[in-house]
Design an enzyme around this catalytic site. Structure first.
Site, PDB file in Angstrom:
ATOM      1  N   GLY A  89      72.689  44.994  -3.718  1.00 30.01           N
ATOM      2  CA  GLY A  89      73.146  44.613  -2.390  1.00 30.01           C
ATOM      3  C   GLY A  89      74.574  45.010  -2.070  1.00 30.01           C
ATOM      4  CG  MET A 106      71.416  42.613 -12.987  1.00 30.35           C
ATOM      5  SD  MET A 106      71.321  44.291 -12.303  1.00 30.35           S
ATOM      6  CE  MET A 106      70.078  44.072 -11.005  1.00 30.35           C
ATOM      7  N   GLY A 143      64.777  47.609  -5.227  1.00 35.42           N
ATOM      8  CA  GLY A 143      65.932  47.979  -4.430  1.00 35.42           C
ATOM      9  C   GLY A 143      65.909  47.268  -3.084  1.00 35.42           C
ATOM     10  CG  HIS A 162      72.979  52.591 -11.363  1.00 34.98           C
ATOM     11  ND1 HIS A 162      73.655  51.985 -12.399  1.00 34.98           N
ATOM     12  CD2 HIS A 162      71.911  51.807 -11.097  1.00 34.98           C
ATOM     13  CE1 HIS A 162      73.034  50.863 -12.731  1.00 34.98           C
ATOM     14  NE2 HIS A 162      71.965  50.746 -11.960  1.00 34.98           N
ATOM     15  N   GLY A 180      73.066  51.728  -3.468  1.00 31.68           N
ATOM     16  CA  GLY A 180      71.861  52.513  -3.243  1.00 31.68           C
ATOM     17  C   GLY A 180      71.737  52.973  -1.811  1.00 31.68           C
ATOM     18  CG  ASP A 224      68.270  50.952 -10.988  1.00 27.66           C
ATOM     19  OD1 ASP A 224      68.941  50.287 -11.798  1.00 27.66           O
ATOM     20  OD2 ASP A 224      68.579  51.091  -9.799  1.00 27.66           O
ATOM     21  CB  SER A 242      71.336  53.091  -7.054  1.00 27.73           C
ATOM     22  OG  SER A 242      70.028  52.898  -7.556  1.00 27.73           O
ATOM     23  CG  ASP A 258      72.490  47.477  -9.793  1.00 27.40           C
ATOM     24  OD1 ASP A 258      72.322  47.733  -8.586  1.00 27.40           O
ATOM     25  OD2 ASP A 258      71.687  47.826 -10.677  1.00 27.40           O
ATOM     26  CG  HIS A 302      70.345  48.858 -14.950  1.00 25.31           C
ATOM     27  ND1 HIS A 302      70.255  48.229 -13.725  1.00 25.31           N
ATOM     28  CD2 HIS A 302      70.181  47.872 -15.882  1.00 25.31           C
ATOM     29  CE1 HIS A 302      70.032  46.936 -13.908  1.00 25.31           C
ATOM     30  NE2 HIS A 302      69.988  46.700 -15.206  1.00 25.31           N
TER      31      HIS A 302
END
Length: 233
Positions: A185, A145, A152, A41, A205, A43, A13, A183, A74
């Site tokens: 954690g 999710m 984040g 990815h 991420g 966001d 991410s 997506d 996303h």
């Protein structure tokens, strides 16, 4: 499309990357073999559907010129019927929007596909699966999710794994061609649980971009997920 026999997919991410050097950050995970990211990815947040505001279409267009890694956009935004197709037209590989943001997700998916991208449906941790099961054939990706969308660095919500197991069972029973993505954690401490629950693609991420070697982090996460999936049978 990924299936249970395919290698786990890792989608770093860029929300956790250095926004001043996105081209270089993309290059950091564009190596070879298991260290190469499957998707990047992206966001997109509009400060309406979620409280935060991030990058938008112009940055995506620039990033498309800087990398050959497929972009996984996303969209955490209101009115995806209006805003999602332009991301597909720009060249994004997968464009995911939120079930909670539209009254007609199938129509949005149809327009995204017509514009040249895969269509993804995302659901928040508290959103039930059941109302959407019968429309999943109209999608290529389901993004679960595992944190509340909008920021984040949040802690993984383990309760969503029951949702992942349920959708994996449904996909297998209905013989769907649907990639299941997660997506929020995802890191070395949580990826194995998600893999065991039947996830195909893992958005990571800080676990990638917080590492000294982002490419090596991609490879390590993929190896963890593959081992967990194999042990789960």
């Amino acid at each position: 499309m990924c299936d249970s026999g395919s290698a786990p997919m890792i989608a770093p991410s860029i929300l956790s990357a250095d926004f001043a050097n996105l081209g270089a950050e993309a290059e950091a995970v564009a190596g070879s073999g298991t260290n190469r990211a499957d998707w990047l990815h992206v966001d997109v947040m509009d400060a309406h559907f979620v409280p935060n505001l991030t990058l938008g279409l112009p940055v995506v267009e620039s990033l498309l010129k800087a990398t050959d890694i497929p972009l996984d956009c996303h969209l955490m935004i209101e009115d995806p019927g209006r805003w999602a197709p332009p991301y597909a037209e720009a060249g994004a590989y997968n464009v995911t929007f939120h079930a909670e943001a539209t009254d007609d997700p199938v129509a949005v998916a149809r327009d995204v596909r017509a514009a040249g991208a895969k269509a993804g449906l995302s659901i928040k941790p508290g959103t039930p699966l059941e109302p959407y099961l019968q429309i999943l054939r109209d999608f290529d990706t389901l993004l679960i999710m595992s944190v509340e969308p909008g920021f984040g660095g949040q802690q993984f919500i383990p309760e969503v794994l029951a949702k992942a197991r349920a959708i994996r069972k449904f996909i297998d029973s209905e013989d769907l061609r649907l990639l299941v993505e997660i997506d929020g954690g995802i890191n070395a401490d949580t990826i194995e649980q998600a893999a065991e629950a039947g996830i195909d693609c893992f958005v990571a991420g800080s676990a990638v971009y917080g590492a000294a070697d982002p490419g090596a982090a991609v490879g390590a996460l993929r190896a963890q997920a593959a081992a967990a999936r194999a042990s789960a049978g």
